[in-house]
Motif scaffolding. Sequence first.
Motif, PDB file in Angstrom:
ATOM      1  N   UNK A 231      -2.491 -15.528   3.738  1.00 44.60           N
ATOM      2  CA  UNK A 231      -2.724 -15.361   5.174  1.00 44.60           C
ATOM      3  C   UNK A 231      -3.756 -14.265   5.427  1.00 44.60           C
ATOM      4  N   UNK A 232      -4.492 -14.448   6.504  1.00 43.76           N
ATOM      5  CA  UNK A 232      -5.484 -13.441   6.888  1.00 43.76           C
ATOM      6  C   UNK A 232      -4.829 -12.113   7.222  1.00 43.76           C
ATOM      7  N   UNK A 233      -3.645 -12.157   7.847  1.00 41.79           N
ATOM      8  CA  UNK A 233      -2.978 -10.914   8.226  1.00 41.79           C
ATOM      9  C   UNK A 233      -2.627 -10.063   7.029  1.00 41.79           C
ATOM     10  N   UNK A 234      -2.012 -10.663   6.017  1.00 48.63           N
ATOM     11  CA  UNK A 234      -1.651  -9.888   4.823  1.00 48.63           C
ATOM     12  C   UNK A 234      -2.884  -9.334   4.134  1.00 48.63           C
ATOM     13  N   UNK A 235      -3.918 -10.141   4.025  1.00 49.31           N
ATOM     14  CA  UNK A 235      -5.124  -9.695   3.315  1.00 49.31           C
ATOM     15  C   UNK A 235      -5.862  -8.608   4.085  1.00 49.31           C
ATOM     16  N   UNK A 236      -5.909  -8.709   5.415  1.00 43.70           N
ATOM     17  CA  UNK A 236      -6.583  -7.673   6.197  1.00 43.70           C
ATOM     18  C   UNK A 236      -5.823  -6.349   6.138  1.00 43.70           C
ATOM     19  N   UNK A 237      -4.498  -6.425   6.185  1.00 45.97           N
ATOM     20  CA  UNK A 237      -3.712  -5.187   6.078  1.00 45.97           C
ATOM     21  C   UNK A 237      -3.895  -4.552   4.700  1.00 45.97           C
ATOM     22  N   UNK A 238      -3.982  -5.385   3.676  1.00 45.14           N
ATOM     23  CA  UNK A 238      -4.253  -4.863   2.331  1.00 45.14           C
ATOM     24  C   UNK A 238      -5.617  -4.177   2.301  1.00 45.14           C
ATOM     25  N   UNK A 239      -6.640  -4.846   2.826  1.00 45.87           N
ATOM     26  CA  UNK A 239      -7.985  -4.268   2.826  1.00 45.87           C
ATOM     27  C   UNK A 239      -8.035  -2.964   3.608  1.00 45.87           C
ATOM     28  N   UNK A 240      -7.314  -2.904   4.733  1.00 46.81           N
ATOM     29  CA  UNK A 240      -7.302  -1.679   5.534  1.00 46.81           C
ATOM     30  C   UNK A 240      -6.699  -0.513   4.770  1.00 46.81           C
ATOM     31  N   UNK A 241      -5.833  -0.802   3.807  1.00 44.89           N
ATOM     32  CA  UNK A 241      -5.213   0.250   3.008  1.00 44.89           C
ATOM     33  C   UNK A 241      -6.055   0.736   1.848  1.00 44.89           C
ATOM     34  N   UNK A 242      -7.199   0.115   1.618  1.00 41.87           N
ATOM     35  CA  UNK A 242      -8.079   0.549   0.528  1.00 41.87           C
ATOM     36  C   UNK A 242      -8.926   1.723   1.014  1.00 41.87           C
ATOM     37  N   UNK A 243      -8.285   2.872   1.097  1.00 42.03           N
ATOM     38  CA  UNK A 243      -8.921   4.039   1.707  1.00 42.03           C
ATOM     39  C   UNK A 243      -9.645   4.934   0.720  1.00 42.03           C
ATOM     40  N   UNK A 244      -9.555   4.616  -0.566  1.00 44.27           N
ATOM     41  CA  UNK A 244     -10.238   5.427  -1.562  1.00 44.27           C
ATOM     42  C   UNK A 244      -9.546   6.727  -1.888  1.00 44.27           C
ATOM     43  N   UNK A 245      -8.383   7.005  -1.299  1.00 41.51           N
ATOM     44  CA  UNK A 245      -7.677   8.254  -1.571  1.00 41.51           C
ATOM     45  C   UNK A 245      -6.894   8.198  -2.876  1.00 41.51           C
ATOM     46  N   UNK A 246      -6.506   7.001  -3.265  1.00 42.13           N
ATOM     47  CA  UNK A 246      -5.803   6.828  -4.541  1.00 42.13           C
ATOM     48  C   UNK A 246      -6.762   6.268  -5.572  1.00 42.13           C
ATOM     49  N   UNK A 247      -6.523   6.597  -6.822  1.00 45.21           N
ATOM     50  CA  UNK A 247      -7.473   6.227  -7.870  1.00 45.21           C
ATOM     51  C   UNK A 247      -7.676   4.724  -7.947  1.00 45.21           C
ATOM     52  N   UNK A 248      -6.591   3.957  -7.846  1.00 46.85           N
ATOM     53  CA  UNK A 248      -6.761   2.509  -8.001  1.00 46.85           C
ATOM     54  C   UNK A 248      -7.539   1.909  -6.843  1.00 46.85           C
ATOM     55  N   UNK A 249      -7.400   2.476  -5.639  1.00 50.47           N
ATOM     56  CA  UNK A 249      -8.182   1.945  -4.521  1.00 50.47           C
ATOM     57  C   UNK A 249      -9.656   2.301  -4.676  1.00 50.47           C
ATOM     58  N   UNK A 250      -9.953   3.470  -5.217  1.00 56.13           N
ATOM     59  CA  UNK A 250     -11.362   3.813  -5.473  1.00 56.13           C
ATOM     60  C   UNK A 250     -11.965   2.853  -6.487  1.00 56.13           C
ATOM     61  N   UNK A 251     -11.194   2.535  -7.525  1.00 55.94           N
ATOM     62  CA  UNK A 251     -11.681   1.630  -8.553  1.00 55.94           C
ATOM     63  C   UNK A 251     -11.920   0.239  -7.987  1.00 55.94           C
ATOM     64  N   UNK A 252     -10.953  -0.265  -7.213  1.00 55.19           N
ATOM     65  CA  UNK A 252     -11.093  -1.599  -6.647  1.00 55.19           C
ATOM     66  C   UNK A 252     -12.241  -1.659  -5.641  1.00 55.19           C
TER      67      UNK A 252
END
Length: 268
Positions: A146-167
């Motif tokens: 669903x677009x909702x789940x994927x958009x909420x996931x993308x919004x959480x990619x803030x770069x503050x955690x190492x794995x989000x910076x990598x992704x």
Amino acid sequence: MTELDAPGDNGARTVAVSVPGLISIDEDTELALASTGKLLLLAVVARGIAEGGLDPGEVVELRDDDRCGGSGLLGVLSGRRWTIGDLAVLTASVSDNTATNALLRRIGLDRVAEGAAGLGFARTRVLDRIREPRLPSHPPAFAVGTAGELARFAAGLDGRREWTRLLLGWMAHNTDRSLVPALLPHEPEDRQPPVSVPPGRVWVANKTGTDVGVRADVGVMVGSGRRIGYAVLANGPAGDEHALVESVRRAGLDIGRLAGLRGLPEDR
């Protein structure tokens, strides 16, 4: 008022759009994702590397049944040994189907499912490996969601955690900017998340999906006004792909306005 104010279901065509807290059109409708579903695999790999459970330098040897047509390069290259980090970059940057299959075989569907659930995905899931062609005996799609789940996931990619910076770094290397960002002023080779963005421009890190009757784009957009996560999923009948692309690009104009752009061309 733009076309995004109308229902996303246009006959046999469904265009689901989500920007958390700002746009919600058919965002809970489950649709085929095509290669956008590779984000789940990449997220699990990024977390595994950040937490020390996966070594990005580990070598994975390609098998004949990993090789797959469609998007990518490894299917036509002679190299047989690639690191987990290499496979992740190839999956994110050129949506390499062979790299995806090798990486998915190494990680395992069950681990991807478990990791995706831990990230909050309930209806967004990888069903199978990449197959060209996909036969009636196979699962109906590589991935759905669903677009909702994927958009909420993308919004959480803030770069503050190492794995989000990598992704985010992998997503910033995506070479396909033909959908949501296509009509927006951005630099496709700007790989580093910006501290600030000049007025009138946006920075984008995204993952697209393209298949018969599917055009999808999920990502992070940063403008002078705000930073947002977005998802646009367009499904329709075979032969309708040009119309799907136009719909996704129109959605991109509205998403760009939300990110702070002004003076964009009118949608209609």
